[in-house]
Design a protein around this motif. Sequence first.
Motif: not given
Lengths: 486, 1127
Positions: B653-659
């Motif tokens: 989640l930390q690395e998931l790019p924000d929408n």
Amino acid sequence: MSAHEPIAGIGETHLLPPNMTFNDVTEAVARVTENKAPRGWWFLFIGALLFLGVLNAALGYLLATGVGSWGNNSPVAWAWDITNFVWWIGIGHAGTLISAILFLFRQKWRTSINRFAEAMTIFAVMCAGIFPGIHTGRPWFDYYMFPLPNQMSLWPNFKSPLMWDIFAVSTYFTISFLFWFTGLIPDMATLRDRSKTRVRRMVYGAMALGWRGSNRHWRNYERAYLILAAISTPLVLSVHSIVSFDFATSVLPGWHTTIFPPYFVAGAVFSGFALVLTLLVITRQVFQMQEIVTIKHLDLMNKFMLGTGTLVGYAYAMEFFIAWYSGNPYEWHVFRFNRLALTAEGFDGTMWWAYWAMISCNVLVPQIFWFKRMRTSIPVMFVASILINIGMWFERFVIIVTSLHRDFLPSSWGYFSPTLMDILLYLGTFGLFFTCFLLFIRWMPMIAIAEVKMALPAADPHWVPGHGDEGEDQDHAPATEPAPAE
Amino acid sequence: MTRRNDYPVAQTPAAQTGNAKPIWRSLDDKGRASEERARLADAGAEHGPVLSADSLTRGRSSDSAPSTGTHLGRRGFLAASTVTAAAGLLEGCIRRPEEHILPYGEAPEHVVPGVPLHFATVTERLGDAMGLLVTSHEGRPTKVEGNPNHPSTGQGAADVWSQASLMDLYDPDRSTKPARSEGGTLLDAEWTAAEEALQARLASHQGNGGAGLLVLTPPNSSPSFRRARARFLAKFPEAGFHTWGSVTDANMREGAKIAFGRPLNIHHDFRGSRVILSIDSDFMMTEPNALTNSWRFALGRPAFRPNDPMNRLYVVEPGHSLTGSNADHRLRLPSSQIARYLKILAKRLATESDVDLADVASAVSDVSADGIPEAWIEKVAAELLANRRRAVIVAGLRQPPAVHALVHALNRALGNDGATVIFTGVADDDGGSAGAVPQAPSGGETAPPEPYYNTQVSELAAAMGGARTMLILGSNPVYDTPADLGFAEKLGSIEFSLHLGSHRDETAAASTWHLPMAHELESWGDLRSRDGTYAIQQPLIAPLHGGRSALEVLGFAAGDEDPKGHTLVRSTFSEVFARGPRSSEAWRTALHAGVLAGSTRRPEPPRPLDTVAIALAVRATADVPMPTPDALEVAFVPCSKMLDGSRANNVWLQELPDNMSKLVWDNAALVSPATATQLGLSDRDVVRLEADGGAVVEAAVHILPGVADNVVVAPLGWGRHAAGRYGNGQGFDFGPLRTTEALWHRSGVRVTRTGDDWFLVRTQEHGSMHGRPIAIDGTLEEYQETPDFPQYRAVEMDIPPLWDRVDYDGKYKWGMSIDLTACTGCNACVIACQAENNIPSVGKGMVARGREMYWIRLDRYFVGEDENEPQVAFQPIGCQQCEEAPCENVCPVNATAHSPEGLNDMAYNRCIGTRYCANNCPYKVRRFNYLNYHEYLEDPTNARSMDVNIPATRQMSYNPNVTVRMRGVMEKCSYCVQRLQEAKIASRRDDRPIADGTVRAACQETCPTKAIVFGCLNGYPYVVRKGSALVGKTVQEIAREYGLREVRIERETVVPDSEHRVGVQEVDSIEGNDAFLNGQVKYTVYSASLLPQLQSHDRHYKLLVELGAYPRTTFLGRIRNPNSEMV
């Protein structure tokens, strides 16, 4: 410096002073390897060794850490690594061009600089050769690139320009090396014959390959040299053409360009001459060789740089024109924004500085050589040659990085900034280059003694009698037919 | 035995008699020999037989007696020395991780090594339950999917949080032991000590009925938990039991309470609605039931035929939510003004209401329309009125109860109530009864149920004042309660506080006891979804660190005899949900299906609308002046990645790019370009946000188009300092600004630049398409006029192929189609791909260098002229599997090559990492392992070490069917080739053609809107063999028997050594005649695939088609449905 006599009808002047004797040449060149090294050499050599150490450290770190220690990224998967590779390979072009092509064209002025340039070629190709080997993610598997029989019958992909590179560069290196070494044989014999110690006699003797200067030796030698020159000549054109295929055969806008092969060759010759000039200016000063490498030689080299620089400038313009004329929006974007970046609002773009550095160094700087005063001014040409080399490095950087960093899909656009390891590795290759080069000028005849002698007035049958008679030294006269006149 | 030691090296007679030592033996002293042998045996198992001296002697002559073994021939000796030397060299060069082999002492039932098992379970999400289907490899959960049986998953999707919950489970920083606070530090303790301490403490409350005893839990809908709570309260009637969640649907429940007299769950039919008005509701992402909402929303705009009805979405919101990015019309309004907008709309609608809204109308009569565009009142009202019973107004959880109440009134006024909006009872209003039986409409006589769900923060504060003992079960209130509560301070003054949590977080540090909490995948539990569906949470794995669930601890506190999760849940099940003798069977069925059939509640019959209460509530909401540059509004929003911050240590989640912003490893204070210009802010500036009362927060600014002017959007859930190694210090905690009064927005905030910069990292820097035909979109009108409009922009050219075209007839020909109309940009596919394919997270610094490893990425483009009012286009991009792949030609070592099924395959073992393929990829989907990323994140300074430094728990999460790539290797999307192989093997094994939809790529499987369709472009070919059960059957029989949509049979005359298929004809049945048995005739059964239809659909186009790479993935152009009168 003595007066240069014009040759009636052609308007050529003699390259070398008319009163220079064969012995003078031998002395001038051989004494460098026999006398103690001048202090300047030691300074340079220690400096070069330091940089060689940097190279080794950088390579060690790289192998242990991975190419992630560089600034390469996605989308810029190639950056300084391939820039340096192409740059060094380009530099390696001058040697063979001077040796082979000018030899075939009977350009006698090449004799004073060809040895030097050939050595430079070999060392530059060595430096270049480092990069394809280490830029891979897993260099310990580099051997997959060679067509080695294996139990899985897996072959390299001969469709890949990188494969062509492997063959082109290794062939080029081999031939250049043989060509250089063949040319060295008579001079090695000279050094052997002048040896005062046993070690020198043994080493130079071995390298002279039993040269006795007999007619048959000369005959075979000349034939071999001619054949090698003939083989080398297409290689000069092919190597950089093939290197340019790395880019030209891809789909990337900014790479996918048919002008690349001639453009790369011209650029390579351009940068090669520039580096030869840089080194020559220093060396002739340090080793007091102004008599052999005259200002006339330098003048001719500057003309060459003017010519090739203008060719390169034409290529830049044509590339730009085609990008616009083709109507390909991706390509036009690369040229207009990634490179030129000149818009109504001023410079707009991220890497415009690289393009403009390239244009100023490669196109604008050589234009000063339209003026003879500039062509014959040592400080001017020294600075210009360095600027040209910087410009040519930027040319490769511009082609590789600015094309990659913004290509088709804006979502994947990125930027490149080098890391310390990028810089250290690049500097380190200078260490390798200069270490080899300094060892070469210290221990080997940096100027082709035998060939210079052929270019002496004494070797010219058309020489007007009455000039330089007393300078003839039959002992050292080349036992061959004199070089044919143009 | 944990390690395989004495493994027989060579099974030759010589070796067994001991006459011949394996040649390796001579290398080592005796101490190391057996270890070496074991290692070699392992190696031998992988690489073929291990050499023994015996095999070496054979080189000399075959008739010499091999069994003597001691005689080494010349060749044998040479071979032996070569092999020894090579082995020595290899030993030095090759990374060989230290491995332990853990065989089962006792084989568990059903576990076949290499064959994954799937279990249904359920997880809590914003007060809702979400059914999951978890894949387990040899007892390790490796992949989380949605359970299609469960109502909250939109038919089998899983959101980013469910997918990423694996990383919560395998988090290396989880709390592993109970701890006792001594002098401010936590010291490890044993469970027995903790139990005794808690027991003793509770005993001290026994006398006074629990006065001074306080329990705080996050909201959940678990019947077992509710029963345990009842038992607890029975034992300690004076005890306080409070619930707090930072992001909950409390406002919705309160709103329903105002409007209808009791809390209700609201369900919207986005599929049947023609007009949707979202009042600050991010119903596709950060609101309850988001997956089903997204799915229904997508179904409401099919766009497969130009005349398909299509819904229209209006969104009013302060920030730029995912829902807002899918809007056809979007109005940027500060949070504080949204109530005013709704009032104005109500004023307009009340005049044409179905029901009497006089009270409400009078309450909204004097509202000013300043700053609200006329069209948004008149045109929207007109649309809503024109679509009575087919429209829906939905309010978001950030909006106050009065707004929800007013929305209920408007929905009733428009007749939507009962048509597109339905209600069900909330989980906790039935006192723990089964609830399968709908409650009789009870008018006004039943008192509203005790809403333990949404404790008022003020009540909690008051209770904490007099508390002596506090149990905090599973939440982190020190971090996420409003600042004015002063939770940490109050907690510090409580004598005995016990925190049950997955991490030793901020609350653990402030408590006297901390207990490790079991993860949801480790514990038994049960949850009811918003529509009442009951689902059992079953553990996939024993608690890794011996933790317990909140249910178990509460059961223990309530004095249960056997406070084991299983016992508690099982007893709830048999006592409440399935009484009687068939209970066990029902239990097993429910466990297997993941839901209890028949537990879904019936919708509540319409309740009378309490217009007086609504009017009162509406009057009570004071109109706040519009924010100005001097007095900004801070709008707190649930982060689309962190949600409320409880998952802050989750690397995925930390690395998931924000929408929207595409930020990774950070949140930021989001402002609009106009506001940034006005305040002189630039991206990455650190600013100080100051509110009245001295609350100050420093945060980095990120300029995001689409944010309302003079609003700072503050995503919650970041800035943790005791989250763990990954979560600590990432982003900014806006908590200090958040108070009880200003829970979702705070007005009057001043912004000043501190002069500092913050390293904000995004995966996508450029939001403009530069006029290129990339994510092609058009309006419904355009589509109706020119159905194939995308093909006029991405023009397919007649480019001859470089090489001979491959004939895929009779073979699998995989392809993919992505419908951009359906794609909402929710990121679920990105995480699904990461989980399926063992994709490493690389850390912020590496993302800054563009080295993120996602195989599928969600490109987000802003469309439109005004940078403050952008429209958004999402485009998921993975490898396009080009048929003329530019990457393949340039690889010098043939590491990437085309498979016979048309996949662009990647042979990691062969890859040397020249990265030329990545340069030549027009889509830039190839990702390179610049470093050893699987271990890099653990210790960036040690990334060059050759030792594998991955936490053991992380290693458990790997999918064993996919290679874990090392440094220096290129990787990319493979269309989940491991799944294709699995399906093909299953098809062969079961002797049946593949049915469409059974082979699914991970991204496809989890897509809530079914935007991604994967399949076979030929239909699925199945070559019939001799003796196959298909022989002798007709087309119809095969289709019926195997449940296939459509079947075609091809009969082919086989010509030896012919490159092309000859004599192919379509037939009706497979005949088992001699020609077939003798191999002169071949039958291929094709089962139908949806994909060819999509790839020839009017809306389809190929990305960058003009390059002539013939991508296999195609896109369907996005259709927007704007109201022509609004423009």
